[in-house]
Structures are given as C-alpha cells and as structure tokens.
Design a protein around this motif. Sequence first.
Motif, PDB file in Angstrom:
ATOM      1  N   GLY A   1      37.451 -26.669  -3.081  1.00 48.84           N
ATOM      2  CA  GLY A   1      38.471 -26.809  -4.106  1.00 48.84           C
ATOM      3  C   GLY A   1      37.958 -26.282  -5.435  1.00 48.84           C
ATOM      4  O   GLY A   1      36.762 -26.028  -5.599  1.00 48.84           O
ATOM      5  N   THR A   2      38.864 -26.139  -6.371  1.00 44.56           N
ATOM      6  CA  THR A   2      38.483 -25.582  -7.671  1.00 44.56           C
ATOM      7  C   THR A   2      37.467 -26.474  -8.380  1.00 44.56           C
ATOM      8  O   THR A   2      36.459 -25.990  -8.914  1.00 44.56           O
ATOM      9  CB  THR A   2      39.729 -25.400  -8.556  1.00 44.56           C
ATOM     10  OG1 THR A   2      40.660 -24.546  -7.886  1.00 44.56           O
ATOM     11  CG2 THR A   2      39.347 -24.788  -9.892  1.00 44.56           C
ATOM     12  N   LEU A   3      37.725 -27.780  -8.419  1.00 46.17           N
ATOM     13  CA  LEU A   3      36.803 -28.698  -9.092  1.00 46.17           C
ATOM     14  C   LEU A   3      35.435 -28.678  -8.426  1.00 46.17           C
ATOM     15  O   LEU A   3      34.405 -28.622  -9.105  1.00 46.17           O
ATOM     16  CB  LEU A   3      37.375 -30.112  -9.082  1.00 46.17           C
ATOM     17  CG  LEU A   3      36.474 -31.198  -9.692  1.00 46.17           C
ATOM     18  CD1 LEU A   3      36.188 -30.893 -11.156  1.00 46.17           C
ATOM     19  CD2 LEU A   3      37.129 -32.579  -9.533  1.00 46.17           C
ATOM     20  N   GLY A   4      35.436 -28.711  -7.108  1.00 50.14           N
ATOM     21  CA  GLY A   4      34.167 -28.689  -6.394  1.00 50.14           C
ATOM     22  C   GLY A   4      33.381 -27.420  -6.654  1.00 50.14           C
ATOM     23  O   GLY A   4      32.164 -27.459  -6.844  1.00 50.14           O
ATOM     24  N   ARG A   5      34.076 -26.290  -6.677  1.00 53.21           N
ATOM     25  CA  ARG A   5      33.388 -25.020  -6.938  1.00 53.21           C
ATOM     26  C   ARG A   5      32.852 -24.957  -8.364  1.00 53.21           C
ATOM     27  O   ARG A   5      31.771 -24.406  -8.611  1.00 53.21           O
ATOM     28  CB  ARG A   5      34.327 -23.852  -6.655  1.00 53.21           C
ATOM     29  CG  ARG A   5      34.526 -23.587  -5.163  1.00 53.21           C
ATOM     30  CD  ARG A   5      35.249 -22.265  -4.935  1.00 53.21           C
ATOM     31  NE  ARG A   5      36.641 -22.333  -5.350  1.00 53.21           N
ATOM     32  CZ  ARG A   5      37.647 -22.676  -4.542  1.00 53.21           C
ATOM     33  NH1 ARG A   5      37.390 -22.999  -3.290  1.00 53.21           N
ATOM     34  NH2 ARG A   5      38.893 -22.702  -4.986  1.00 53.21           N
ATOM     35  N   ASN A   6      33.583 -25.536  -9.311  1.00 48.88           N
ATOM     36  CA  ASN A   6      33.090 -25.553 -10.691  1.00 48.88           C
ATOM     37  C   ASN A   6      31.844 -26.423 -10.827  1.00 48.88           C
ATOM     38  O   ASN A   6      30.881 -26.064 -11.514  1.00 48.88           O
ATOM     39  CB  ASN A   6      34.187 -26.060 -11.632  1.00 48.88           C
ATOM     40  CG  ASN A   6      35.328 -25.074 -11.787  1.00 48.88           C
ATOM     41  OD1 ASN A   6      35.152 -23.869 -11.563  1.00 48.88           O
ATOM     42  ND2 ASN A   6      36.499 -25.564 -12.164  1.00 48.88           N
ATOM     43  N   LEU A   7      31.868 -27.578 -10.176  1.00 51.91           N
ATOM     44  CA  LEU A   7      30.698 -28.448 -10.202  1.00 51.91           C
ATOM     45  C   LEU A   7      29.521 -27.789  -9.494  1.00 51.91           C
ATOM     46  O   LEU A   7      28.367 -27.898  -9.938  1.00 51.91           O
ATOM     47  CB  LEU A   7      31.024 -29.790  -9.544  1.00 51.91           C
ATOM     48  CG  LEU A   7      32.033 -30.680 -10.280  1.00 51.91           C
ATOM     49  CD1 LEU A   7      32.362 -31.916  -9.448  1.00 51.91           C
ATOM     50  CD2 LEU A   7      31.479 -31.085 -11.639  1.00 51.91           C
ATOM     51  N   ALA A   8      29.809 -27.105  -8.386  1.00 51.71           N
ATOM     52  CA  ALA A   8      28.750 -26.419  -7.658  1.00 51.71           C
ATOM     53  C   ALA A   8      28.136 -25.312  -8.502  1.00 51.71           C
ATOM     54  O   ALA A   8      26.916 -25.107  -8.488  1.00 51.71           O
ATOM     55  CB  ALA A   8      29.293 -25.845  -6.349  1.00 51.71           C
ATOM     56  N   GLU A   9      28.954 -24.615  -9.268  1.00 51.69           N
ATOM     57  CA  GLU A   9      28.430 -23.559 -10.125  1.00 51.69           C
ATOM     58  C   GLU A   9      27.503 -24.124 -11.189  1.00 51.69           C
ATOM     59  O   GLU A   9      26.484 -23.503 -11.541  1.00 51.69           O
ATOM     60  CB  GLU A   9      29.584 -22.811 -10.788  1.00 51.69           C
ATOM     61  CG  GLU A   9      29.148 -21.596 -11.594  1.00 51.69           C
ATOM     62  CD  GLU A   9      28.415 -20.559 -10.770  1.00 51.69           C
ATOM     63  OE1 GLU A   9      27.502 -19.895 -11.319  1.00 51.69           O
ATOM     64  OE2 GLU A   9      28.739 -20.425  -9.569  1.00 51.69           O
ATOM     65  N   ALA A  10      27.821 -25.315 -11.686  1.00 53.30           N
ATOM     66  CA  ALA A  10      26.926 -25.972 -12.640  1.00 53.30           C
ATOM     67  C   ALA A  10      25.587 -26.298 -11.977  1.00 53.30           C
ATOM     68  O   ALA A  10      24.522 -26.140 -12.589  1.00 53.30           O
ATOM     69  CB  ALA A  10      27.585 -27.244 -13.178  1.00 53.30           C
TER      70      ALA A  10
ATOM     71  N   ALA B   1      19.066 -37.129 -11.015  1.00 52.06           N
ATOM     72  CA  ALA B   1      20.497 -36.978 -10.721  1.00 52.06           C
ATOM     73  C   ALA B   1      20.902 -35.507 -10.721  1.00 52.06           C
ATOM     74  O   ALA B   1      21.655 -35.048  -9.848  1.00 52.06           O
ATOM     75  CB  ALA B   1      21.323 -37.767 -11.744  1.00 52.06           C
ATOM     76  N   ALA B   2      20.399 -34.744 -11.698  1.00 47.94           N
ATOM     77  CA  ALA B   2      20.706 -33.309 -11.756  1.00 47.94           C
ATOM     78  C   ALA B   2      20.128 -32.576 -10.556  1.00 47.94           C
ATOM     79  O   ALA B   2      20.751 -31.652 -10.013  1.00 47.94           O
ATOM     80  CB  ALA B   2      20.163 -32.714 -13.048  1.00 47.94           C
ATOM     81  N   ALA B   3      18.933 -32.996 -10.107  1.00 45.90           N
ATOM     82  CA  ALA B   3      18.318 -32.361  -8.942  1.00 45.90           C
ATOM     83  C   ALA B   3      19.131 -32.625  -7.679  1.00 45.90           C
ATOM     84  O   ALA B   3      19.348 -31.729  -6.859  1.00 45.90           O
ATOM     85  CB  ALA B   3      16.889 -32.874  -8.769  1.00 45.90           C
ATOM     86  N   ALA B   4      19.608 -33.877  -7.520  1.00 51.83           N
ATOM     87  CA  ALA B   4      20.439 -34.193  -6.365  1.00 51.83           C
ATOM     88  C   ALA B   4      21.736 -33.385  -6.408  1.00 51.83           C
ATOM     89  O   ALA B   4      22.202 -32.874  -5.379  1.00 51.83           O
ATOM     90  CB  ALA B   4      20.744 -35.687  -6.333  1.00 51.83           C
ATOM     91  N   GLY B   5      22.315 -33.238  -7.600  1.00 50.75           N
ATOM     92  CA  GLY B   5      23.520 -32.430  -7.733  1.00 50.75           C
ATOM     93  C   GLY B   5      23.281 -30.975  -7.385  1.00 50.75           C
ATOM     94  O   GLY B   5      24.144 -30.314  -6.795  1.00 50.75           O
ATOM     95  N   THR B   6      22.100 -30.476  -7.737  1.00 51.17           N
ATOM     96  CA  THR B   6      21.768 -29.090  -7.394  1.00 51.17           C
ATOM     97  C   THR B   6      21.710 -28.901  -5.883  1.00 51.17           C
ATOM     98  O   THR B   6      22.222 -27.914  -5.342  1.00 51.17           O
ATOM     99  CB  THR B   6      20.417 -28.710  -8.021  1.00 51.17           C
ATOM    100  OG1 THR B   6      20.512 -28.796  -9.442  1.00 51.17           O
ATOM    101  CG2 THR B   6      20.022 -27.289  -7.623  1.00 51.17           C
ATOM    102  N   GLY B   7      21.077 -29.853  -5.202  1.00 49.31           N
ATOM    103  CA  GLY B   7      21.013 -29.763  -3.743  1.00 49.31           C
ATOM    104  C   GLY B   7      22.391 -29.779  -3.112  1.00 49.31           C
ATOM    105  O   GLY B   7      22.691 -28.983  -2.200  1.00 49.31           O
ATOM    106  N   LEU B   8      23.264 -30.666  -3.579  1.00 50.64           N
ATOM    107  CA  LEU B   8      24.622 -30.721  -3.053  1.00 50.64           C
ATOM    108  C   LEU B   8      25.378 -29.429  -3.344  1.00 50.64           C
ATOM    109  O   LEU B   8      26.161 -28.952  -2.514  1.00 50.64           O
ATOM    110  CB  LEU B   8      25.363 -31.909  -3.662  1.00 50.64           C
ATOM    111  CG  LEU B   8      24.861 -33.303  -3.252  1.00 50.64           C
ATOM    112  CD1 LEU B   8      25.606 -34.380  -4.025  1.00 50.64           C
ATOM    113  CD2 LEU B   8      25.009 -33.518  -1.752  1.00 50.64           C
ATOM    114  N   ALA B   9      25.144 -28.856  -4.522  1.00 53.61           N
ATOM    115  CA  ALA B   9      25.814 -27.605  -4.876  1.00 53.61           C
ATOM    116  C   ALA B   9      25.410 -26.476  -3.953  1.00 53.61           C
ATOM    117  O   ALA B   9      26.238 -25.633  -3.582  1.00 53.61           O
ATOM    118  CB  ALA B   9      25.491 -27.241  -6.325  1.00 53.61           C
ATOM    119  N   ARG B  10      24.147 -26.442  -3.567  1.00 53.61           N
ATOM    120  CA  ARG B  10      23.690 -25.363  -2.680  1.00 53.61           C
ATOM    121  C   ARG B  10      24.328 -25.472  -1.298  1.00 53.61           C
ATOM    122  O   ARG B  10      24.585 -24.459  -0.640  1.00 53.61           O
ATOM    123  CB  ARG B  10      22.161 -25.408  -2.552  1.00 53.61           C
ATOM    124  CG  ARG B  10      21.420 -25.273  -3.863  1.00 53.61           C
ATOM    125  CD  ARG B  10      21.800 -24.010  -4.615  1.00 53.61           C
ATOM    126  NE  ARG B  10      21.212 -22.821  -4.016  1.00 53.61           N
ATOM    127  CZ  ARG B  10      21.476 -21.587  -4.407  1.00 53.61           C
ATOM    128  NH1 ARG B  10      22.357 -21.379  -5.369  1.00 53.61           N
ATOM    129  NH2 ARG B  10      20.895 -20.558  -3.830  1.00 53.61           N
TER     130      ARG B  10
END
Length: 280
Positions: free
Chosen positions: A86-95, A202-211
């Motif tokens: 989704g758009t929101l998910g892709r935006n968060l993933a890009e971050a 928290a940012a590191a966990a978000g990075t892993g999920l984004a990948r």
Amino acid sequence: MTPFGCSGARRPIARNRALRGAVASLGIAWFLSPAHLAAQAVEAPPDLQTPGAGPGGRNIALAAGVLGGAFLLDETVRDLALDHQGTLGRNLAEAGHTYGDWKRTAPLLAGGGILLGVALDGERGVRQATSAFFGVFAGSMSNTILNWTLGRSRPRAERGVLHFDPFRGNASLGSGHTAYAFAIAAAVDEVTDGGWAIPFYAAAAGTGLARIYGDRHWLSDVVVGGFIGWWVGGLATGAAAGWIGADASSASKGRVPPRRVRVRPLVASNTVGVQIRFRE
C-alpha cells in the motif's frame, strides 16, 4: 516444485543449488556459533536458570533454531508482505531504506555524534563517538564480507530461497541496511547511559521490516544481518573504547558509572526475549 511460465512465479530449484544452499546454511550456523558470547551480556534471572545447564550449547542451539526457522518462513513472509502492499507501507519502507543507507546517513550521524559528544562530555565525548564509529564500521563490514562470500539471490530475482552464487556483489544474505542500522544501535548502547539506544533499536527494527516489505531481502537475510551488526558492532565499540581511552575520565575518579538502561537479549532455559534493564 512445478515450474510456471508466467513472470514472478517460483522456479524449480536444481539439486546442486539446493546442495549449495545447505552448505551455505551450515557455514552461517558455524559463523554464528559464538552467539553465546553476545548473550552472556545479560544474566538470566536465577529462577529461570536450569541448574547445571551450560549456556553455550543452549544458545548455539537457539541461534541455529532461529536461523533455521527464518529460512523456513522466508517464502511465507515474502508472500504476506507482497499481499499487503500500500501507499503508506511503501512510504514507511522508503524511510527505512533511507535510514539503513550508510551513504545517506553516515555523514549526518557521525557529525551529529561528534557534536553531541563535545557538547555533553568534551574530549571524552569525542572519544566515545570515535569508538562508536569504529563499531558501526566493523559491524557493517563483517556483514558485507559474509554477503559477498555467500552470494545469495535476492527475492526479486525469483530464483528461490536456496539459490546461491558465491563471490558476487549486491547479494542478499545478510541484509547490509539492517546490519548497519543494528550496528548503530549497538554502538550507541555501548557508549551512552540512559535510554539513548532505544530509539535506535526501534529504527533498526523498522529498517529490517522495510527491507522485507520492499522485497529487497528475505526474512533470514534480515535476521542474520541484524545479528551480525548488533553483535560485532557492540563488541567492536567496546574494544575501541578501551583502546582510545573513552572511559578515562570515569576511571580517573575510581569508578565506572553503571548504565541506567541496557537492551539485551534474554536467553534462559525456558525463556527467550528482549530484556530492558533499568537502574537508578
């Protein structure tokens, strides 16, 4: 497996590729076997310990089990991520992609770390920032070497989870962005008191999920990259702090201030989790 002619479908895995995947998995398990050294940073509560049980074998078995489980879930987790785009998910993933890209964030974090170190603790702060930089570099490079050696194909290549082409660039296992992000968190955890490291974890966990969400890596890539970054980054930061005397001012006063908050894995006979320890 049955081959499909449409684009994006799974392809059959040749027997030799499966064999290379099995050998590579054993190599990773051997590489991660010292996991008990990292887990020793947290002592499990006495009531959770099993008398006479050595932590080494238990933690090695745990690391192997987590890695094996991640490999088994790779395809399932990828399908789940692709089914919920989704758009929101892709935006968060890009971050998350941006934060884990050292070319974009390393200069900012290094400069900010030095300035903050000077503002808070003068020369000692600069030494702490320097030791953290060394830890992040060591954690990232350790993962890069493993990544290049194994040469696992990325999910987008549609070659399956067990396709390995060793000694080539831009490979998948482990995730470089995740290793870099967790190395930052581990380095901050080593050189600071209080809860400074929590947002970095928290940012590191978000990075892993984004990948994973962005179809850049398999789940097991993120698990391996995150562990290597955290483990090597923390150890290297601590070693560098000793080499350059980052704790000299505390040692000269005859005491080392205890850390108020430490984030560490909790490994016991019947408990696996994350421990956040608070001290007055």
